[in-house]
Design a protein around this motif. Structure first.
Motif, mmCIF file in Angstrom:
data_model
loop_
_atom_site.group_PDB
_atom_site.id
_atom_site.type_symbol
_atom_site.label_atom_id
_atom_site.label_comp_id
_atom_site.label_asym_id
_atom_site.label_seq_id
_atom_site.Cartn_x
_atom_site.Cartn_y
_atom_site.Cartn_z
ATOM 1 N N ALA A 1 0.824 -1.207 0.000
ATOM 2 C CA ALA A 1 0.000 0.000 0.000
ATOM 3 C C ALA A 1 0.860 1.260 0.000
ATOM 4 C CB ALA A 1 -0.933 -0.005 1.214
ATOM 5 N N LEU A 2 1.928 1.275 0.802
ATOM 6 C CA LEU A 2 2.763 2.466 0.897
ATOM 7 C C LEU A 2 3.586 2.698 -0.373
ATOM 8 C CD1 LEU A 2 3.958 2.233 4.611
ATOM 9 C CD2 LEU A 2 2.276 3.796 3.622
ATOM 10 N N GLU A 3 4.094 1.627 -0.958
ATOM 11 C CA GLU A 3 4.834 1.781 -2.218
ATOM 12 C C GLU A 3 3.913 2.312 -3.319
ATOM 13 O OE1 GLU A 3 6.851 -1.953 -3.058
ATOM 14 O OE2 GLU A 3 7.319 -2.103 -0.931
ATOM 15 N N ASN A 4 2.664 1.848 -3.334
ATOM 16 C CA ASN A 4 1.711 2.346 -4.327
ATOM 17 C C ASN A 4 1.317 3.793 -4.044
ATOM 18 O OD1 ASN A 4 1.656 -0.112 -5.676
ATOM 19 N ND2 ASN A 4 -0.102 -0.889 -4.549
ATOM 20 N N ALA A 5 1.252 4.149 -2.755
ATOM 21 C CA ALA A 5 0.859 5.510 -2.390
ATOM 22 C C ALA A 5 1.962 6.522 -2.680
ATOM 23 C CB ALA A 5 0.492 5.567 -0.904
ATOM 24 N N ARG A 6 3.214 6.074 -2.677
ATOM 25 C CA ARG A 6 4.336 6.995 -2.916
ATOM 26 C C ARG A 6 5.217 6.507 -4.056
ATOM 27 N NH1 ARG A 6 5.414 10.996 0.710
ATOM 28 N NH2 ARG A 6 6.431 11.771 -1.185
ATOM 29 N N PRO A 7 4.680 6.475 -5.289
ATOM 30 C CA PRO A 7 5.499 6.027 -6.421
ATOM 31 C C PRO A 7 6.632 6.992 -6.746
ATOM 32 C CG PRO A 7 3.423 6.936 -7.188
ATOM 33 C CD PRO A 7 3.327 6.865 -5.696
ATOM 34 N N ASP A 8 6.590 8.175 -6.143
ATOM 35 C CA ASP A 8 7.654 9.158 -6.367
ATOM 36 C C ASP A 8 8.897 8.851 -5.542
ATOM 37 O OD1 ASP A 8 5.706 9.909 -4.234
ATOM 38 O OD2 ASP A 8 7.242 11.401 -3.767
ATOM 39 N N CYS A 9 8.746 8.006 -4.519
ATOM 40 C CA CYS A 9 9.851 7.713 -3.599
ATOM 41 C C CYS A 9 10.451 6.339 -3.866
ATOM 42 C CB CYS A 9 9.359 7.763 -2.153
ATOM 43 S SG CYS A 9 8.860 9.400 -1.592
ATOM 44 N N LEU A 10 11.735 6.222 -3.565
ATOM 45 C CA LEU A 10 12.402 4.916 -3.593
ATOM 46 C C LEU A 10 12.467 4.391 -2.173
ATOM 47 C CD1 LEU A 10 14.107 2.650 -4.932
ATOM 48 C CD2 LEU A 10 16.131 4.063 -4.456
ATOM 49 N N PHE A 11 11.960 3.180 -1.953
ATOM 50 C CA PHE A 11 11.998 2.536 -0.650
ATOM 51 C C PHE A 11 13.208 1.597 -0.588
ATOM 52 C CE2 PHE A 11 7.699 3.905 -1.139
ATOM 53 C CZ PHE A 11 7.192 4.115 0.135
ATOM 54 N N VAL A 12 14.025 1.755 0.430
ATOM 55 C CA VAL A 12 15.148 0.845 0.666
ATOM 56 C C VAL A 12 14.853 0.096 1.960
ATOM 57 C CG1 VAL A 12 17.620 0.617 1.053
ATOM 58 C CG2 VAL A 12 16.753 2.414 -0.483
ATOM 59 N N PHE A 13 14.579 -1.203 1.841
ATOM 60 C CA PHE A 13 14.255 -2.029 3.000
ATOM 61 C C PHE A 13 15.495 -2.782 3.456
ATOM 62 C CE2 PHE A 13 10.175 -1.894 0.606
ATOM 63 C CZ PHE A 13 9.428 -1.188 1.544
ATOM 64 N N ILE A 14 15.876 -2.579 4.696
ATOM 65 C CA ILE A 14 17.012 -3.297 5.278
ATOM 66 C C ILE A 14 16.439 -4.368 6.191
ATOM 67 C CG2 ILE A 14 19.063 -3.100 6.729
ATOM 68 C CD1 ILE A 14 19.291 -0.207 5.788
ATOM 69 N N THR A 15 16.627 -5.624 5.834
ATOM 70 C CA THR A 15 15.887 -6.680 6.514
ATOM 71 C C THR A 15 16.650 -7.986 6.535
ATOM 72 O OG1 THR A 15 13.763 -7.876 6.474
ATOM 73 C CG2 THR A 15 14.743 -7.343 4.352
ATOM 74 N N HIS A 16 16.233 -8.890 7.405
ATOM 75 C CA HIS A 16 16.681 -10.282 7.321
ATOM 76 C C HIS A 16 15.474 -11.180 7.131
ATOM 77 C CE1 HIS A 16 15.448 -10.385 11.506
ATOM 78 N NE2 HIS A 16 16.370 -9.508 11.818
ATOM 79 N N ASP A 17 14.338 -10.591 6.789
ATOM 80 C CA ASP A 17 13.112 -11.348 6.580
ATOM 81 C C ASP A 17 13.055 -11.853 5.138
ATOM 82 O OD1 ASP A 17 10.138 -11.669 5.820
ATOM 83 O OD2 ASP A 17 10.070 -11.538 8.006
ATOM 84 N N THR A 18 13.174 -13.161 4.974
ATOM 85 C CA THR A 18 13.232 -13.727 3.628
ATOM 86 C C THR A 18 11.895 -13.600 2.893
ATOM 87 O OG1 THR A 18 12.685 -15.937 4.481
ATOM 88 C CG2 THR A 18 15.017 -15.367 4.295
ATOM 89 N N GLN A 19 10.787 -13.621 3.632
ATOM 90 C CA GLN A 19 9.483 -13.507 2.979
ATOM 91 C C GLN A 19 9.289 -12.121 2.403
ATOM 92 O OE1 GLN A 19 6.041 -15.131 5.075
ATOM 93 N NE2 GLN A 19 7.394 -16.317 6.380
ATOM 94 N N LEU A 20 9.701 -11.092 3.151
ATOM 95 C CA LEU A 20 9.590 -9.727 2.639
ATOM 96 C C LEU A 20 10.427 -9.574 1.378
ATOM 97 C CD1 LEU A 20 8.677 -6.733 2.981
ATOM 98 C CD2 LEU A 20 10.783 -6.375 4.274
ATOM 99 N N ALA A 21 11.651 -10.100 1.420
ATOM 100 C CA ALA A 21 12.529 -9.991 0.255
ATOM 101 C C ALA A 21 11.940 -10.723 -0.946
ATOM 102 C CB ALA A 21 13.910 -10.546 0.591
#
Length: 537
Positions: free
Chosen positions: A234-254
């Motif tokens: 939802a947030l990525e769709n709401a802000r297509p102008d922004c680049l999201f950089v996710f720092i994670t160890h969650d394999t499902q999210l990746a």
């Protein structure tokens, strides 16, 4: 024709620590790695390359906020969120936000009230602009403009996408969560950790100025996977102008970000990072990422997570990370696929499969590719090998250990002899399938595929294969060769019918053996099993 695809730019350090620019057409980048690999420090480094263009939300964040949000002007609240202070002297380098550079990755963010204050100030500014537009329209005798989507509207929309059975209300700087049929609801300060996390992150993302890069460290904190996927979609769709950089160890999210660039951070020595982009692989991406995060060498085995394969191999090979793959073909496929990614890691991967009816030649070919086989036909036969039988007889207090073991062996041999014809036929079919799968049609000039295939099939002699299998099986049968029989006998149910020889329920026999792995008999049982398991490099 010009392309209208938007591109996003991000920076990563090269081998000398210098900034290198990358481009992507997807508004998300995944940075993943094991704990202690330097992921968070890499996020801080990315922010430091462009303090004005990057907003970073640290992993440590306080999710408590006031009953009623303390109101501030938009500029004051925005400065508090982005810089940690509205004082000009502290804006450069976000000094106060990160304790003058001492706490880039360890500081607990305590800015929930400020984040909500930015959102409310945005709403007030939007409402003020709308009122002014309406007044101008009245003065000109024009039709008043339609109401526009506000910051609060966007927040409520995202909340509804994440929590379809909850709604959110904001009145007089007070947030309330609502349950269907209950207009009173409950205060935002009484929300669950997950609900407060969604409110905080959504408000952060919505109040960021246009075109920023948003770094979110550990986006999965306090969020159930199903909520996490809905929130970030939802947030990525709401802000297509922004680049999201996710720092994670969650394999499902990746893995859920199928088209995003994924950076695997291997290590950080205090000055330099070692990382690679995760390439396309025949392995499922989530499994590949999970294996990269593991510190042990990998052992692919048959079965599922609770199967005998996993339980026995985990005991026999404690130094390996055991991964169940289902069938033998998937073990073979996964072992080959992981080996093809060796440039990403220093982890070795092997496979273990049941011997089944495979020929020695076929097993030798698989071993050359890192895929090993048991010294018995299938994993269930490990419950029938001599040293295991003796251990069970001793454990369950049989008066005559030798007598009980010999009775089991005689029973197994009788079962084998009674099924000899069927076993030979199954072995013959298996061999023929293997020969057919190895057919290589290389059409010569003037020859047809059909002719080549016909010639290849004609070269296979089923009668010869049958005779060879009959010889193999009859030799061990005639000699009553118990060890040889366990190498050939494919009958999973046999080990489920010998418990009564030891005073144990037949159906519980195998579980009784597995149970020995959890007590004082573990070392002796593992030693007994190792004799029939392959020695890995």
């Amino acid at each position: 024709m010009m392309s209208c695809t938007k591109t996003y730019v991000y920076h990563l350090p090269d081998a000398d620590g210098e900034s290198r620019e990358y481009e992507t057409s997807v508004n998300s980048l995944i940075v993943i790695g094991a704990n202690g690999s330097g992921k968070s420090k890499l996020g801080a480094w990315i922010e430091q390359q462009d303090f004005e263009g990057v907003h970073r939300i640290a992993a440590q964040r306080n999710l408590n906020f006031s009953e009623r949000t303390p109101l501030k002007s938009y500029s004051e609240a925005e400065d508090a969120v982005f810089y940690g202070s509205s004082e000009e002297a502290y804006r450069k380098g976000k000094q106060r936000r990160w304790d003058w550079g001492k706490s880039y990755t360890t500081k607990l963010l305590d800015d929930f009230d400020d984040v909500l204050a930015v959102l409310i100030a945005q709403l007030q500014n939007e409402n003020q602009r709308y009122v002014e537009d309406c007044k101008r329209a009245e003065e000109r005798g024009e039709e008043k403009p339609h109401t526009r989507e506000s910051s609060l509207d966007r927040l409520l929309t995202i909340w509804g996408q994440v929590f379809p059975h909850r709604s959110l209300r904001m009145t007089d700087a007070h947030f309330t969560a609502l349950i269907p049929g209950d207009d009173a609801g409950y205060s935002g300060t009484q929300m669950s950790d997950g609900e407060r996390s969604v409110l905080y992150l959504a408000a952060q993302v919505l109040c960021v100025p246009e075109g920023k890069t948003l770094i979110i460290d550990e986006p999965e904190v306090h969020l159930h996977p199903s909520l996490m996927f809905r929130l970030w979609r939802a947030l990525e769709n709401a802000r297509p102008d922004c680049l999201f950089v996710f720092i994670t160890h969650d394999t499902q999210l990746a893995a859920s970000h199928k088209d995003s660039d994924k950076v695997w951070v291997k290590s950080y020595d205090g000055k330099r990072w070692e990382f690679d982009f995760i390439p396309e692989s025949d392995l499922p991406e989530q499994l590949l990422i999970e294996l990269l995060g593991n510190r042990k060498d990998v052992l692919f085995v048959e079965g599922t997570g609770c199967s005998y394969d996993v339980q026995l191999y985990s005991a026999i090979y404690p130094e390996f990370y055991v991964v169940p793959c289902g069938g033998c073909s998937q073990v073979i496929s996964n072992t080959k696929a992981f080996a093809s990614t060796e440039g990403l890691h220093s982890i070795k991967a092997y496979g273990i499969i049941d011997r089944d009816y495979r020929s020695d030649e076929e097993l030798a070919g698989l071993k050359a590719k890192g895929i090993y086989s048991l010294e018995v036909a299938e994993v269930e036969n490990l419950f029938l090998v001599d040293p295991v039988l003796r251990l069970v007889a001793e454990r369950f207090s049989c008066d005559e250990v030798d007598d009980a073991v010999e009775q089991v062996k005689a029973y197994v041999i009788r079962r084998f002899e009674g099924e000899l014809g069927r076993q030979v036929r199954q072995a013959t079919v298996s061999c023929l399938k293997e020969q057919l799968s190895g057919i290589d049609i290389t059409t010569a000039a003037g020859a047809s595929v059909a002719e080549d295939f016909g010639a290849a099939v004609a070269s296979i002699n089923p009668e010869k294969v049958l005779r060879k299998q009959e010889e193999r099986f009859e030799v061990v049968s005639n000699d009553a060769d118990y060890e040889g029989i366990l190498k050939l006998f494919n009958a999973k149910g046999v080990s489920e019918s010998v418990g009564h020889f030891f005073g144990v329920d037949n159906k519980k026999y195998r579980d009784k053996v597995i149970g020995l792995l959890g007590g004082d008999w573990r070392d002796r049982l593992v030693e007994a099993l190792r004799t029939y398991a392959p020695i890995l490099p």
